[in-house]
Write a protein that holds these residues in place. Structure first.
Motif, mmCIF file in Angstrom:
data_model
loop_
_atom_site.group_PDB
_atom_site.id
_atom_site.type_symbol
_atom_site.label_atom_id
_atom_site.label_comp_id
_atom_site.label_asym_id
_atom_site.label_seq_id
_atom_site.Cartn_x
_atom_site.Cartn_y
_atom_site.Cartn_z
ATOM 1 N N ASN A 1 -7.044 -8.971 -8.510
ATOM 2 C CA ASN A 1 -6.819 -8.174 -10.184
ATOM 3 C C ASN A 1 -5.025 -7.850 -10.743
ATOM 4 O OD1 ASN A 1 -9.514 -6.976 -10.135
ATOM 5 N ND2 ASN A 1 -9.167 -5.391 -8.801
ATOM 6 N N ALA A 2 -4.739 -7.541 -9.848
ATOM 7 C CA ALA A 2 -3.188 -7.936 -10.184
ATOM 8 C C ALA A 2 -2.478 -9.154 -10.305
ATOM 9 C CB ALA A 2 -2.577 -7.719 -8.910
ATOM 10 N N GLU A 3 -3.090 -10.440 -10.489
ATOM 11 C CA GLU A 3 -2.839 -12.099 -10.971
ATOM 12 C C GLU A 3 -3.462 -11.758 -12.167
ATOM 13 O OE1 GLU A 3 -2.808 -14.739 -7.290
ATOM 14 O OE2 GLU A 3 -4.479 -14.419 -7.578
ATOM 15 N N LYS A 4 -4.770 -10.634 -12.334
ATOM 16 C CA LYS A 4 -5.198 -11.146 -14.108
ATOM 17 C C LYS A 4 -4.396 -10.990 -14.574
ATOM 18 C CE LYS A 4 -10.047 -10.561 -12.346
ATOM 19 N NZ LYS A 4 -11.478 -9.708 -12.594
ATOM 20 N N ALA B 1 -5.268 -1.178 -15.772
ATOM 21 C CA ALA B 1 -5.849 -1.611 -14.777
ATOM 22 C C ALA B 1 -4.782 -0.302 -14.055
ATOM 23 C CB ALA B 1 -5.157 -2.654 -14.654
ATOM 24 N N PHE B 2 -3.464 -0.661 -14.817
ATOM 25 C CA PHE B 2 -2.980 0.392 -13.688
ATOM 26 C C PHE B 2 -2.812 1.342 -13.369
ATOM 27 C CE2 PHE B 2 0.760 2.629 -12.095
ATOM 28 C CZ PHE B 2 1.188 2.780 -10.228
ATOM 29 N N GLN B 3 -3.227 2.325 -15.088
ATOM 30 C CA GLN B 3 -3.394 3.698 -15.023
ATOM 31 C C GLN B 3 -4.694 4.285 -14.783
ATOM 32 O OE1 GLN B 3 -2.858 4.068 -19.370
ATOM 33 N NE2 GLN B 3 -0.358 4.211 -19.312
ATOM 34 N N ASN C 1 13.092 0.119 -15.245
ATOM 35 C CA ASN C 1 13.833 -1.337 -15.869
ATOM 36 C C ASN C 1 12.299 -2.118 -14.812
ATOM 37 O OD1 ASN C 1 14.307 -0.541 -17.575
ATOM 38 N ND2 ASN C 1 16.617 -0.703 -16.992
ATOM 39 N N CYS C 2 12.860 -2.217 -13.683
ATOM 40 C CA CYS C 2 11.640 -2.915 -12.746
ATOM 41 C C CYS C 2 9.775 -2.594 -13.152
ATOM 42 C CB CYS C 2 12.136 -3.081 -11.209
ATOM 43 S SG CYS C 2 13.479 -2.995 -10.532
ATOM 44 N N VAL C 3 9.558 -1.884 -13.107
ATOM 45 C CA VAL C 3 8.416 -1.753 -13.119
ATOM 46 C C VAL C 3 7.815 -0.918 -14.379
ATOM 47 C CG1 VAL C 3 8.381 -0.786 -10.383
ATOM 48 C CG2 VAL C 3 8.611 0.108 -12.113
ATOM 49 N N LYS C 4 8.302 -0.990 -15.361
ATOM 50 C CA LYS C 4 7.551 -0.744 -16.400
ATOM 51 C C LYS C 4 6.654 -0.998 -17.343
ATOM 52 C CE LYS C 4 9.356 1.478 -21.438
ATOM 53 N NZ LYS C 4 8.343 0.088 -22.542
ATOM 54 N N ASP C 5 6.058 -2.330 -17.464
ATOM 55 C CA ASP C 5 5.079 -3.315 -17.989
ATOM 56 C C ASP C 5 4.037 -2.673 -16.470
ATOM 57 O OD1 ASP C 5 6.686 -4.441 -15.609
ATOM 58 O OD2 ASP C 5 5.278 -6.010 -16.305
ATOM 59 N N ILE C 6 3.985 -1.739 -15.716
ATOM 60 C CA ILE C 6 2.747 -2.164 -14.485
ATOM 61 C C ILE C 6 2.726 -0.517 -15.599
ATOM 62 C CG2 ILE C 6 1.848 -1.403 -12.247
ATOM 63 C CD1 ILE C 6 4.402 -3.377 -11.503
ATOM 64 N N LEU C 7 3.663 -0.030 -14.954
ATOM 65 C CA LEU C 7 3.544 1.247 -15.228
ATOM 66 C C LEU C 7 2.232 2.023 -16.467
ATOM 67 C CD1 LEU C 7 6.766 3.417 -14.078
ATOM 68 C CD2 LEU C 7 4.732 3.491 -12.668
ATOM 69 N N GLU C 8 2.603 0.791 -17.686
ATOM 70 C CA GLU C 8 1.658 1.269 -19.147
ATOM 71 C C GLU C 8 1.316 0.620 -19.132
ATOM 72 O OE1 GLU C 8 5.135 -0.336 -21.464
ATOM 73 O OE2 GLU C 8 6.297 1.849 -21.514
ATOM 74 N N LEU D 1 -4.259 -2.105 -6.077
ATOM 75 C CA LEU D 1 -4.480 -2.087 -6.909
ATOM 76 C C LEU D 1 -6.470 -2.734 -7.047
ATOM 77 C CD1 LEU D 1 -4.161 -1.606 -10.335
ATOM 78 C CD2 LEU D 1 -3.320 -4.218 -9.894
ATOM 79 N N PHE D 2 -7.034 -2.293 -6.303
ATOM 80 C CA PHE D 2 -8.602 -2.570 -5.821
ATOM 81 C C PHE D 2 -9.352 -1.887 -7.159
ATOM 82 C CE2 PHE D 2 -7.395 0.846 -2.973
ATOM 83 C CZ PHE D 2 -7.839 1.760 -3.187
ATOM 84 N N LEU D 3 -9.355 -0.430 -7.621
ATOM 85 C CA LEU D 3 -9.941 -0.347 -9.326
ATOM 86 C C LEU D 3 -11.431 -0.038 -8.612
ATOM 87 C CD1 LEU D 3 -8.295 -2.611 -11.963
ATOM 88 C CD2 LEU D 3 -7.817 -0.287 -10.954
ATOM 89 N N TYR D 4 -11.542 0.593 -7.222
ATOM 90 C CA TYR D 4 -12.741 1.414 -6.869
ATOM 91 C C TYR D 4 -12.703 2.525 -6.022
ATOM 92 C CZ TYR D 4 -12.752 -2.057 -2.824
ATOM 93 O OH TYR D 4 -12.037 -2.245 -1.739
ATOM 94 N N ASP D 5 -13.621 3.322 -5.818
ATOM 95 C CA ASP D 5 -13.587 5.210 -5.273
ATOM 96 C C ASP D 5 -13.687 4.208 -4.111
ATOM 97 O OD1 ASP D 5 -13.349 7.027 -3.549
ATOM 98 O OD2 ASP D 5 -14.617 8.583 -4.779
#
Length: 201
Positions: A130-133, A53-55, A43-50, A102-106
């Motif tokens: 990225n997280a703030e977006k 960008a996180f995926q 319940n704390c993190v459901k929105d992030i997991l879905e 959450l930097f989104l690069y290799d």
């Protein structure tokens, strides 16, 4: 504190570290999404997991064969469990843990592609941006993301939850590296044994 109490605390810590080491080395619980069974955590993190960008983080390798997404889930859940046990803000620890990378690069090829040789120092700001977006972040969550690389980055976290993330991140990263080295060693030993068998034929 008596000697008996000190011994008891040391044994508890050793047991805890052993459990955590085993848990970090076994990625099956992530593949099976076992963390979702902990409803309070989920319940704390459901929105992030879905979040898409996180995926996306599943495409990037963190250490060894561990993806950045798996690494962040491990850091998040470990931080959540520690914060809960210490009666701290487990909600912030869980969310900060998921978003801290959450930097989104290799990062392995980032230096060649961009000329940025300081991923360790610069990626917390990229992750925060990225997280703030994607999410409305609390002040504590922003601080966790920005200072999770302490002491490499000079300014330490401002919250106890931030220090928990620092610990969990280092612990999980080290375990991932150890797993990679063990796999390499096992592979080399296997190759050597096969070569020796070939010579004996």
């Amino acid at each position: 504190m008596s000697l008996e109490q000190i011994v008891r605390v040391c044994k508890q810590r050793r047991t805890f570290h052993r459990k955590v080491r085993h848990w970090v080395q076994d990625e099956a619980w992530i593949k099976n999404k076992e963390y979702e069974k902990d409803k309070k955590y989920y319940n704390c993190v459901k929105d992030i997991l879905e979040n898409p960008a996180f995926q996306m983080m599943a495409k990037f390798t963190q250490h060894g064969s561990t993806s950045t997404q798996v690494h962040c889930i491990q850091v998040s859940y470990l931080s959540y469990r520690i914060a809960k046990k210490l009666e701290l803000d487990f909600y912030t620890a869980a969310r900060g843990g998921l978003l801290h990378d959450l930097f989104l690069y290799d990062w392995h090829t980032h230096k060649e592609e961009t000329g940025n040789h300081f991923h360790g120092l610069t990626h917390p700001r990229v992750a925060l941006k990225n997280a703030e977006k994607e999410f409305l972040l609390s002040r504590a969550e922003k601080d966790i993301i920005l200072h999770h690389m302490w002491p490499l980055t000079i300014i330490p976290p401002k919250t106890k939850e931030g220090y928990i993330i620092v610990y969990a991140d280092k612990h999980c990263s080290l375990s991932e590296v150890v797993i990679r080295l063990q796999h390499q060693k096992n592979k080399k030993n296997y190759q050597n044994s096969m070569e020796n068998k070939g010579k004996n034929l």
